[in-house]
Design a protein around this motif. Structure first.
Motif, short mmCIF file in Angstrom:
data_model
loop_
_atom_site.label_atom_id
_atom_site.label_comp_id
_atom_site.label_asym_id
_atom_site.label_seq_id
_atom_site.Cartn_x
_atom_site.Cartn_y
_atom_site.Cartn_z
N UNK A 129 0.84 -1.20 0.00
CA UNK A 129 0.00 0.00 0.00
C UNK A 129 0.87 1.25 0.00
N UNK A 130 2.01 1.18 0.69
CA UNK A 130 2.93 2.31 0.69
C UNK A 130 3.46 2.59 -0.71
N UNK A 131 3.63 1.53 -1.49
CA UNK A 131 4.11 1.70 -2.85
C UNK A 131 3.15 2.52 -3.69
N UNK A 132 1.86 2.41 -3.40
CA UNK A 132 0.87 3.22 -4.13
C UNK A 132 1.12 4.70 -3.84
N UNK A 133 1.39 5.04 -2.58
CA UNK A 133 1.66 6.42 -2.21
C UNK A 133 2.92 6.93 -2.90
N UNK A 134 3.98 6.16 -2.83
CA UNK A 134 5.25 6.58 -3.44
C UNK A 134 5.13 6.69 -4.95
N UNK A 135 4.49 5.71 -5.57
CA UNK A 135 4.31 5.76 -7.02
C UNK A 135 3.45 6.96 -7.43
N UNK A 136 2.44 7.26 -6.61
CA UNK A 136 1.63 8.44 -6.89
C UNK A 136 2.44 9.72 -6.84
N UNK A 137 3.34 9.83 -5.85
CA UNK A 137 4.19 11.02 -5.75
C UNK A 137 5.13 11.15 -6.93
N UNK A 138 5.73 10.03 -7.36
CA UNK A 138 6.62 10.07 -8.51
C UNK A 138 5.86 10.48 -9.77
N UNK A 139 4.68 9.91 -9.95
CA UNK A 139 3.90 10.23 -11.14
C UNK A 139 3.48 11.69 -11.15
N UNK A 140 3.15 12.23 -9.99
CA UNK A 140 2.79 13.65 -9.91
C UNK A 140 3.94 14.54 -10.38
#
Length: 334
Positions: free
Chosen positions: A150-161
């Motif tokens: 679930x943490x990966x979703x947060x990190x991936x979202x930040x990178x994509x932003x």
């Protein structure tokens, strides 16, 4: 590689799996495919990808520890192969890093998706430089990151932003929507994966019907106190100090000297991180995902809702955030 593999196998021989390691194996072995994919994630707070990997040996009849540790060993060796042969790190770091505590024990010996998540982060760092020429390499790395935790979703979202913002800044909204169809398709896939995993792990109404109230007898820090702890205490706690008595950063009895020590050490660490990121033009990659993790972690009740099983501990979540940011600013050739 040979020395790392030998050390990890040796330590594995003496490591008795923790309850959450065993639980993942039991779910992979005994749950129906429907429950494994669509039911258990709501109660565990994890995407089912790790369980699917364990299901291969578990359902083929491989003995418990051989199968569990075998999958873990493969992911750990893959991570170290990336670090040693693909990262572009200085030789001294490529020799030392595999034998540090986190990479050797936490990512190598304990049978959790840590190593796979870290490998996804390293792949993200390797793919970042050529993201516009080969967007699917970066998108695939970020999808793997989402699948691990679930943490990966947060990190991936930040990178994509940060990725989308850079295209917007250079080409405007038209460039985002019309400039590169592969990039747009990759962003849409990442959005779909992120939303899908979030829906998949969102707690059911009866997830917390056990009657256990973790926070009933203990006052919680305020949101601003938690944010300060993220920025001024957590970097120090992950590497140099051990002041907090819990992984939620909520309960601590520290002297003024200990608070000052954590703040000074964390400040020095941030100075190094910011300096490296700024020099490479990657300051957004350092700050945006970490800030997103702060938003999640500052609200303890919401954080607990996201991670109902505590299978991936809080300190590892933030450690991963710090290391991936370091990877983005370091793991690049030229």
């Amino acid at each position: 590689m040979t020395a790392y593999t030998a050390v990890v196998i040796t330590v594995m021989c003496f490591h008795e799996p923790w309850f959450d390691e065993a639980q993942a194996w039991l779910m992979a072995r005994d749950c129906s495919w429907h429950d494994l994919l669509l039911v258990r994630p709501h109660y565990e707070g994890h995407p089912p990808f790790w369980w699917l990997l364990l299901a291969i040996p578990a359902r083929l009849g491989v003995p418990y520890e051989w199968g569990l540790k075998g999958v873990q060993l493969i992911t750990a060796v893959f991570l170290v192969w990336l670090l040693v042969f693909r990262s572009g790190l200085p030789e001294v770091l490529r020799i030392i890093l595999p034998f540090t505590y986190f990479v050797c024990y936490q990512d190598g010996v304990t049978s959790r998706p840590y190593a796979l998540m870290m490998a996804a982060m390293v792949l993200t760092g390797i793919s970042w430089r050529n993201r516009d020429d080969h967007p699917w390499r970066l998108a695939g790395s970020l999808v793997l990151l989402c699948l691990c935790s679930a943490y990966g979703v947060i990190l991936a979202g930040g990178i994509t932003m940060v990725w989308v913002w850079r295209v917007w800044r250079q080409r405007g909204i038209r460039g985002v929507l019309m400039g590169s169809k592969p990039c747009l398709a990759g962003w849409l896939v990442l959005l779909a994966v992120g939303l899908g995993i979030t829906a998949l792990i969102w707690p059911k109404p009866n997830t917390y019907d056990s009657g256990l109230d973790l926070l009933a007898d203990s006052p919680l820090p305020s949101v601003w106190q938690m944010v300060l702890r993220f920025w001024l205490c957590l970097p120090s706690e992950t590497m140099f100090t051990s002041v907090f008595s819990d992984s939620m950063l909520s309960f601590v009895s520290a002297s003024a000297w200990e608070w000052m020590m954590m703040a000074v050490i964390s400040g020095l660490m941030w100075a190094v991180f910011v300096h490296l990121a700024y020099r490479r033009g990657e300051l957004g990659l350092l700050l945006v995902p970490y800030a997103m993790m702060c938003v999640l972690g500052a609200d303890i009740s919401r954080f607990i809702m996201w991670e109902s099983s505590w299978g991936i501990s809080f300190w590892c979540c933030v450690r991963c955030a710090e290391i991936v940011l370091w990877a983005w600013t370091t793991f690049r050739r030229g």
